[in-house]
Design a protein around this motif. Structure first.
Motif, PDB file in Angstrom:
ATOM      1  N   GLN A   1      57.313  43.377  58.454  1.00 50.34           N
ATOM      2  CA  GLN A   1      56.188  43.227  59.372  1.00 50.34           C
ATOM      3  C   GLN A   1      55.633  41.808  59.416  1.00 50.34           C
ATOM      4  OE1 GLN A   1      53.190  46.270  59.023  1.00 50.34           O
ATOM      5  NE2 GLN A   1      51.638  45.062  60.090  1.00 50.34           N
ATOM      6  N   ILE A   2      55.550  41.127  58.258  1.00 52.04           N
ATOM      7  CA  ILE A   2      54.833  39.849  58.283  1.00 52.04           C
ATOM      8  C   ILE A   2      55.574  38.653  57.697  1.00 52.04           C
ATOM      9  CG2 ILE A   2      52.657  41.114  58.115  1.00 52.04           C
ATOM     10  CD1 ILE A   2      52.305  39.927  55.331  1.00 52.04           C
ATOM     11  N   ALA A   3      56.718  38.847  57.040  1.00 51.01           N
ATOM     12  CA  ALA A   3      57.366  37.717  56.357  1.00 51.01           C
ATOM     13  C   ALA A   3      58.203  36.855  57.292  1.00 51.01           C
ATOM     14  CB  ALA A   3      58.235  38.226  55.214  1.00 51.01           C
ATOM     15  N   ASP A   4      58.253  35.564  56.993  1.00 47.09           N
ATOM     16  CA  ASP A   4      59.161  34.637  57.665  1.00 47.09           C
ATOM     17  C   ASP A   4      60.411  34.426  56.821  1.00 47.09           C
ATOM     18  OD1 ASP A   4      57.318  33.989  59.842  1.00 47.09           O
ATOM     19  OD2 ASP A   4      56.158  32.926  58.314  1.00 47.09           O
ATOM     20  N   GLU A   5      60.209  34.222  55.516  1.00 40.08           N
ATOM     21  CA  GLU A   5      61.303  34.030  54.576  1.00 40.08           C
ATOM     22  C   GLU A   5      61.194  35.078  53.472  1.00 40.08           C
ATOM     23  OE1 GLU A   5      63.584  31.472  54.857  1.00 40.08           O
ATOM     24  OE2 GLU A   5      62.630  30.714  56.689  1.00 40.08           O
ATOM     25  N   VAL A   6      62.345  35.396  52.847  1.00 40.18           N
ATOM     26  CA  VAL A   6      62.370  36.415  51.799  1.00 40.18           C
ATOM     27  C   VAL A   6      63.136  35.885  50.590  1.00 40.18           C
ATOM     28  CG1 VAL A   6      62.993  38.786  51.180  1.00 40.18           C
ATOM     29  CG2 VAL A   6      62.344  38.248  53.537  1.00 40.18           C
ATOM     30  N   VAL A   7      62.567  36.107  49.408  1.00 40.15           N
ATOM     31  CA  VAL A   7      63.239  35.828  48.143  1.00 40.15           C
ATOM     32  C   VAL A   7      63.393  37.158  47.409  1.00 40.15           C
ATOM     33  CG1 VAL A   7      62.968  34.786  45.856  1.00 40.15           C
ATOM     34  CG2 VAL A   7      62.419  33.460  47.894  1.00 40.15           C
ATOM     35  N   VAL A   8      64.622  37.495  47.057  1.00 40.53           N
ATOM     36  CA  VAL A   8      64.903  38.743  46.340  1.00 40.53           C
ATOM     37  C   VAL A   8      65.116  38.399  44.868  1.00 40.53           C
ATOM     38  CG1 VAL A   8      66.418  40.744  46.140  1.00 40.53           C
ATOM     39  CG2 VAL A   8      65.987  39.730  48.391  1.00 40.53           C
ATOM     40  N   MET A   9      64.306  39.000  43.982  1.00 39.31           N
ATOM     41  CA  MET A   9      64.403  38.714  42.549  1.00 39.31           C
ATOM     42  C   MET A   9      64.834  39.941  41.758  1.00 39.31           C
ATOM     43  SD  MET A   9      61.212  36.147  41.654  1.00 39.31           S
ATOM     44  CE  MET A   9      61.798  35.985  39.943  1.00 39.31           C
ATOM     45  N   TYR A  10      65.551  39.661  40.680  1.00 45.50           N
ATOM     46  CA  TYR A  10      65.955  40.720  39.743  1.00 45.50           C
ATOM     47  C   TYR A  10      66.222  40.062  38.401  1.00 45.50           C
ATOM     48  CZ  TYR A  10      68.325  44.806  37.782  1.00 45.50           C
ATOM     49  OH  TYR A  10      68.657  45.890  36.998  1.00 45.50           O
ATOM     50  N   GLY A  11      65.693  40.653  37.349  1.00 41.23           N
ATOM     51  CA  GLY A  11      65.943  40.115  36.015  1.00 41.23           C
ATOM     52  C   GLY A  11      65.457  38.701  35.829  1.00 41.23           C
ATOM     53  N   GLY A  12      64.368  38.340  36.529  1.00 39.84           N
ATOM     54  CA  GLY A  12      63.814  37.002  36.382  1.00 39.84           C
ATOM     55  C   GLY A  12      64.563  35.933  37.143  1.00 39.84           C
ATOM     56  N   ARG A  13      65.528  36.341  37.975  1.00 41.03           N
ATOM     57  CA  ARG A  13      66.321  35.369  38.731  1.00 41.03           C
ATOM     58  C   ARG A  13      66.248  35.665  40.230  1.00 41.03           C
ATOM     59  NH1 ARG A  13      69.714  32.439  35.404  1.00 41.03           N
ATOM     60  NH2 ARG A  13      69.943  33.251  33.287  1.00 41.03           N
ATOM     61  N   VAL A  14      66.500  34.641  41.027  1.00 35.79           N
ATOM     62  CA  VAL A  14      66.607  34.831  42.468  1.00 35.79           C
ATOM     63  C   VAL A  14      68.025  35.285  42.779  1.00 35.79           C
ATOM     64  CG1 VAL A  14      66.512  33.738  44.738  1.00 35.79           C
ATOM     65  CG2 VAL A  14      64.845  33.097  42.979  1.00 35.79           C
ATOM     66  N   MET A  15      68.145  36.482  43.362  1.00 36.34           N
ATOM     67  CA  MET A  15      69.447  37.031  43.721  1.00 36.34           C
ATOM     68  C   MET A  15      69.879  36.580  45.114  1.00 36.34           C
ATOM     69  SD  MET A  15      70.508  39.057  41.167  1.00 36.34           S
ATOM     70  CE  MET A  15      70.081  37.601  40.222  1.00 36.34           C
ATOM     71  N   GLU A  16      68.894  36.468  46.007  1.00 34.90           N
ATOM     72  CA  GLU A  16      69.199  36.089  47.383  1.00 34.90           C
ATOM     73  C   GLU A  16      67.946  35.548  48.040  1.00 34.90           C
ATOM     74  OE1 GLU A  16      71.302  38.033  51.412  1.00 34.90           O
ATOM     75  OE2 GLU A  16      71.220  39.152  49.529  1.00 34.90           O
ATOM     76  N   LYS A  17      68.120  34.625  48.980  1.00 34.27           N
ATOM     77  CA  LYS A  17      66.982  34.149  49.773  1.00 34.27           C
ATOM     78  C   LYS A  17      67.475  33.725  51.150  1.00 34.27           C
ATOM     79  CE  LYS A  17      66.949  29.421  47.829  1.00 34.27           C
ATOM     80  NZ  LYS A  17      66.112  28.389  47.178  1.00 34.27           N
ATOM     81  N   SER A  18      66.659  34.050  52.149  1.00 34.46           N
ATOM     82  CA  SER A  18      67.008  33.738  53.523  1.00 34.46           C
ATOM     83  C   SER A  18      65.819  34.052  54.414  1.00 34.46           C
ATOM     84  CB  SER A  18      68.232  34.549  53.961  1.00 34.46           C
ATOM     85  OG  SER A  18      68.658  34.152  55.248  1.00 34.46           O
ATOM     86  N   ASP A  19      65.983  33.858  55.724  1.00 29.14           N
ATOM     87  CA  ASP A  19      64.927  34.279  56.637  1.00 29.14           C
ATOM     88  C   ASP A  19      64.947  35.795  56.744  1.00 29.14           C
ATOM     89  OD1 ASP A  19      66.321  35.115  59.428  1.00 29.14           O
ATOM     90  OD2 ASP A  19      67.445  33.492  58.496  1.00 29.14           O
ATOM     91  N   VAL A  20      63.837  36.365  57.188  1.00 28.41           N
ATOM     92  CA  VAL A  20      63.667  37.819  57.126  1.00 28.41           C
ATOM     93  C   VAL A  20      64.687  38.561  57.995  1.00 28.41           C
ATOM     94  CG1 VAL A  20      61.924  37.853  58.970  1.00 28.41           C
ATOM     95  CG2 VAL A  20      61.947  39.676  57.243  1.00 28.41           C
ATOM     96  N   CYS A  21      65.018  38.047  59.160  1.00 26.58           N
ATOM     97  CA  CYS A  21      65.966  38.739  60.034  1.00 26.58           C
ATOM     98  C   CYS A  21      67.354  38.796  59.399  1.00 26.58           C
ATOM     99  CB  CYS A  21      66.032  38.058  61.400  1.00 26.58           C
ATOM    100  SG  CYS A  21      64.525  38.213  62.381  1.00 26.58           S
TER     101      CYS A  21
END
Length: 325
Positions: free
Chosen positions: A220-240
């Protein structure tokens, strides 16, 4: 231009039972005027990343071991204590999941917001009271003139969260950190609070760092997304891109587990297994024990966060051969 940048952030908790590495090499940026969402299960390091930025790690146990956090290009971690306190009180603001734990139950809400204007902004009592009323009206609290003298327990959950937003925005911060701001609210109030945050971002040009596990909120509101797991960034990109073309198996699992019109009435998908303790996620991919696509290399090495597609980074060995080729 980036407002905030995290570079190789490592944050640990030093306990009687040993060292817990809560954040391991996190790197990402928040552009000015944008909304960045950090998603992941409980224990993924989302809130610890935010607390590291705000300087609110519990003492003496929490400690930043390595890395940089830049605000407009200046390393926050190298600032003098007074300079950092000023930054935190004026340019950075944070609202939490449950406002009843953040608001003083013995003080009227108007007085609590008023303190921000008097102590931080240096306004007189009369000017502060006027600003409080304006801010309560801005966050769309009905009958603000009477609510200003209410105690927190006299307000609904949605109204208390609006008060927290009003208090956070009183100093016109450049960044608003919202840690699970809608989890304790019903769906209707969630929508209203999110629309309020979006409107305020648009009107005040405030950047938002949204911490959540709710992908519906992210969409609904994000422009960018950071996906975290286990204290690390697993993936990041724009929301679409995250929703339409996820790369990491963990991101795919999170998206598969969310309720949609297509799976309405069906049992929701669960990612197999449970989040292991941090000590069991070191030296290999943290998602290894739960990943359906794991390979031998995943058990022996930690994948780097690499840009595999334009603007899309993933920490996964599945794409290493494609990259080399």
């Amino acid at each position: 231009m980036n407002l905030i940048e995290f570079h190789n952030l490592h944050t640990s908790f030093y306990t009687d039972k040993g060292v817990v590495h809560a954040v391991n090499g996190v790197s990402f940026a928040i552009p000015e005027g944008s909304t960045l969402a950090i998603v992941g299960e409980s224990g993924s390091g989302k809130s610890v990343t935010a607390l590291s930025l705000m300087g609110l790690l519990p003492k003496p146990y929490g400690k930043i071991d390595e890395g940089e956090i830049l605000y407009k290009g200046k390393n926050i971690l190298e600032m003098e204590p007074e300079e950092r306190r000023t930054l935190r009180s004026r340019d950075l603001a944070m609202i939490f999941q449950e406002p009843m734990t953040s608001l003083n139950p013995a003080l009227k809400i108007g007085f609590q917001i008023e303190e921000v204007y008097r102590r931080i902004m240096g306004l007189s009592t009369g000017e502060a009271k006027k600003k409080v009323l304006e801010m309560l009206e801005m966050v769309e609290i009905s009958d603000a003139k009477n609510k200003v003298d209410a105690y927190p327990h006299e307000l609904s959950g949605g109204q208390r969260q609006r008060v927290m937003i009003a208090m956070a925005l009183a100093s016109s911060p450049k960044l608003l950190i919202a840690d699970e701001p809608t989890t304790a609210l019903d769906v209707t109030i969630q929508k209203e609070v999110l629309e309020l945050m979006e409107g305020l971002k648009r009107d005040l040009n405030t950047s938002i760092m949204l911490i959540t596990h709710d992908l519906g909120v992210v969409a609904q509101i994000a422009d960018e997304v950071v996906v975290m797991y286990g204290g690390r960034v697993m993936e990041k990109s724009d929301v679409c891109t995250i929703f339409d073309h996820p790369m990491h198996p963990y991101t795919k699992g999170l998206l598969k587990a969310r309720p949609t019109l297509e799976n309405r009435g069906e049992k929701l998908y669960n990612i197999p297994g449970n989040v292991p303790p941090p000590s069991e996620m070191e030296g290999h991919c943290p998602f290894y024990s739960r990943c359906a696509e794991r390979m031998d290399i995943c058990a022996d090495e930690v994948p780097e966060l690499i840009e595999h597609r334009p603007g899309q980074c993933a920490a996964c060995f599945l794409y290493e051969e494609d990259r080399r080729g």
